[in-house]
Design a protein around this motif. Structure first.
Motif, PDB file in Angstrom:
ATOM      1  N   TRP A   6       7.953  15.685   5.841  1.00 32.13           N
ATOM      2  CA  TRP A   6       8.369  15.305   7.200  1.00 32.13           C
ATOM      3  C   TRP A   6       8.047  16.374   8.238  1.00 32.13           C
ATOM      4  O   TRP A   6       7.790  16.078   9.405  1.00 32.13           O
ATOM      5  CB  TRP A   6       9.872  15.004   7.225  1.00 32.13           C
ATOM      6  N   GLN A   7       8.055  17.670   7.827  1.00 35.94           N
ATOM      7  CA  GLN A   7       7.912  18.755   8.802  1.00 35.94           C
ATOM      8  C   GLN A   7       6.470  19.149   9.101  1.00 35.94           C
ATOM      9  O   GLN A   7       6.240  19.993   9.961  1.00 35.94           O
ATOM     10  CB  GLN A   7       8.700  19.986   8.343  1.00 35.94           C
ATOM     11  N   VAL A   8       5.472  18.550   8.404  1.00 35.88           N
ATOM     12  CA  VAL A   8       4.092  18.943   8.664  1.00 35.88           C
ATOM     13  C   VAL A   8       3.627  18.358  10.002  1.00 35.88           C
ATOM     14  O   VAL A   8       4.227  17.427  10.543  1.00 35.88           O
ATOM     15  CB  VAL A   8       3.143  18.515   7.528  1.00 35.88           C
ATOM     16  N   THR A  22      -2.850  16.839   1.469  1.00 32.83           N
ATOM     17  CA  THR A  22      -3.931  16.170   0.731  1.00 32.83           C
ATOM     18  C   THR A  22      -3.683  14.666   0.724  1.00 32.83           C
ATOM     19  O   THR A  22      -2.603  14.183   1.070  1.00 32.83           O
ATOM     20  CB  THR A  22      -3.985  16.684  -0.715  1.00 32.83           C
ATOM     21  N   ALA A  23      -4.694  13.922   0.319  1.00 35.03           N
ATOM     22  CA  ALA A  23      -4.565  12.470   0.247  1.00 35.03           C
ATOM     23  C   ALA A  23      -3.461  12.075  -0.729  1.00 35.03           C
ATOM     24  O   ALA A  23      -2.695  11.131  -0.485  1.00 35.03           O
ATOM     25  CB  ALA A  23      -5.902  11.846  -0.164  1.00 35.03           C
ATOM     26  N   TYR A  24      -3.380  12.808  -1.856  1.00 30.96           N
ATOM     27  CA  TYR A  24      -2.337  12.502  -2.840  1.00 30.96           C
ATOM     28  C   TYR A  24      -0.946  12.730  -2.237  1.00 30.96           C
ATOM     29  O   TYR A  24      -0.027  11.932  -2.440  1.00 30.96           O
ATOM     30  CB  TYR A  24      -2.516  13.366  -4.083  1.00 30.96           C
ATOM     31  N   GLN A  25      -0.801  13.818  -1.486  1.00 32.73           N
ATOM     32  CA  GLN A  25       0.492  14.115  -0.862  1.00 32.73           C
ATOM     33  C   GLN A  25       0.862  13.047   0.163  1.00 32.73           C
ATOM     34  O   GLN A  25       2.024  12.640   0.260  1.00 32.73           O
ATOM     35  CB  GLN A  25       0.447  15.504  -0.206  1.00 32.73           C
ATOM     36  N   LEU A  26      -0.126  12.586   0.902  1.00 29.52           N
ATOM     37  CA  LEU A  26       0.146  11.536   1.893  1.00 29.52           C
ATOM     38  C   LEU A  26       0.581  10.242   1.204  1.00 29.52           C
ATOM     39  O   LEU A  26       1.466   9.526   1.696  1.00 29.52           O
ATOM     40  CB  LEU A  26      -1.094  11.288   2.738  1.00 29.52           C
TER      41      LEU A  26
END
Length: 463
Positions: A406-408, A434-438
């Motif tokens: 949330w904080q990025v 990264t795409a995985y994190q998103l």
């Protein structure tokens, strides 16, 4: 027609005999008229009989000393030093000399005192019996190149404003001289030279500011805000509160320079963020939290540090359990949160100028809500003595999650920026996920949306 006038008769001049006057004069004692002179006074001093010098002789001696010095150049300094030595134990003579010396330095009346008396002042001033006397300290200040700054220093040491200082010396020195009037403008410049001002010095500054005219105060506050260290705001909330009460609203705010206004925003924000930070740390230390709850609180504390300059006001609402655990460790606007059956959570309400930000610390939902700053919202969020989690959520507002990432930069910071809420200058943006994190965030966000909708329905039913 003829008129006749009668001439009035005048009384005869009495014939007095001078014999009685002559006899009276014969019987009078011999009287020697003593004419004052500098030599006479100096002779008596050399004989160790200075106590026998009359006040009239002293007045004449002080008045005639400049001319006497011109005729006795080789003795001028030595004799003036002798006069000052007498003044150490002669209060009346002290008064005469110090009064004239103040006029000499403070009102440029160089004719009021012999130069030799001016130059030999230290013979008197350095005496152990004399050196700490307030009039002596002030004379020493008057003869420096920064007399106003030195007078401000003395006032600070005595913990008095200008009026208080003058009241202490008006029986000893001519308080109408310009330096005694003008040194009020040196109060703030002197204060900013104090490396680590203590509480009493800050209180002294405030009584001086309160005494100033509006124009003098504006000038002093501008100087203060643009020249003093930010540490003073951290250590002295009393000063920040005074500035907030006198300058954050009203016409005085617009009389400050742009740099001064920004510094005041920073100071107030720093104080309020400090309260928020302290609350988080107390919760972490005093409450038995699960790891994910502790991590969530730490991330919020660190995130809002980037916005510390924007905190204009802060209200803290605590559930009963937190209030018992934390006690009275938090100062400021702290109230009890009404129990409405919601998950236990602390709530902070931030005033960010044009927006109110409501931060829910824990529990299901655990969101941030954004409300426009208007009279209705202000009355509810900062005016009502009792609030509950459900009552706040029923106000609506724009909301943001606290789920993964949330904080990025792409999420909460961008959401705030779109509402005109910017971070502190020089705040570094977070790295791109990264795409995985998103993908992971999106999965958790969907579950949060379902949860927050359920919570809001419960709130509306409760209210």
């Amino acid at each position: 027609m003829n008129f006749q006038f009668s001439i009035p008769s005048l009384p005869k001049t009495p014939q007095y005999s001078p014999n009685q006057l002559i006899q009276l004069a014969i019987n009078l004692p011999d009287i020697t008229i003593s004419i004052p002179s500098v030599d006479k006074v100096l002779e008596v001093i050399e004989q160790g009989k200075a106590d026998e010098v009359s006040k009239l002789d002293w007045v004449y001696c002080i008045h005639a000393k400049p001319q006497w010095d011109q005729q006795n150049i080789d003795r001028s300094c030595k004799t003036s030093a002798a006069i000052w030595k007498v003044a150490i134990s002669n209060f009346w003579l002290q008064h005469q000399l110090l009064w004239r010396l103040a006029l000499y330095y403070g009102d440029r009346q160089e004719q009021v005192l012999a130069q030799s008396l001016v130059e030999s002042f230290d013979v008197f001033a350095n005496s152990d019996l004399i050196s700490q006397l307030l009039p002596v300290k002030i004379i020493k200040a008057l003869r420096t190149t920064q007399a106003g700054r030195e007078l401000a220093k003395i006032a600070c040491e005595k913990r008095v404003n200008r009026t208080g200082l003058l009241n202490n010396i008006r029986d000893y020195l001519p308080v109408w001289i310009p330096l005694f009037t003008d040194f009020i403008e040196e109060i703030t410049p002197y204060f900013t030279t104090i490396s680590f001002p203590n509480h009493q010095q800050v209180k002294w500054l405030l009584i001086c500011l309160d005494e100033m005219s509006n124009s003098q105060q504006i000038k002093a506050v501008n100087y203060l805000l643009t020249n003093v260290s930010n540490d003073i705001a951290t250590n002295h909330s009393l000063l920040v509160d005074w500035l907030r009460n006198n300058y954050i609203n009203g016409e005085n705010w617009y009389k400050l320079s742009d740099p001064a206004r920004q510094k005041l925003r920073d100071w107030i924000g720093g104080i309020n963020y400090g309260d928020f930070q302290k609350l988080v740390n107390l919760i972490l230390n005093r409450l038995d939290l699960q790891n994910f709850e502790s991590n969530r609180l730490c991330s919020r504390r660190d995130f809002w540090a980037n916005y510390s300059n924007r905190f204009e006001r802060l209200r803290i609402l605590l559930p009963k359990t937190s209030q018992i655990a934390i006690g009275y460790q938090i100062q400021g606007d702290v109230d009890l949160l009404e129990d409405d059956g919601s998950d236990p959570t602390e709530v902070c309400i931030f005033d960010f100028g044009e927006w109110f930000v409501v931060e829910f610390f824990r529990g299901r939902g655990s969101e941030t809500r954004l409300f426009p700053k208007n009279s209705r919202n202000e009355q509810i969020l900062f005016g009502k003595s009792t609030l509950s989690v459900k009552r706040i959520r029923c106000l609506g507002g724009d909301k943001h999650d606290h789920v993964y990432l949330w904080q990025v930069q792409e999420f909460s910071p961008t959401w705030l920026k779109n509402h005109g809420i910017l971070p502190n200058p020089n705040t570094q943006p977070s790295r791109n996920p990264t795409a995985y994190q998103l993908q992971e965030r999106q999965h958790k966000l969907e579950r949060w949306k379902i949860e927050i909708e359920r919570i809001e329905r419960e709130a509306r039913a409760y209210v």
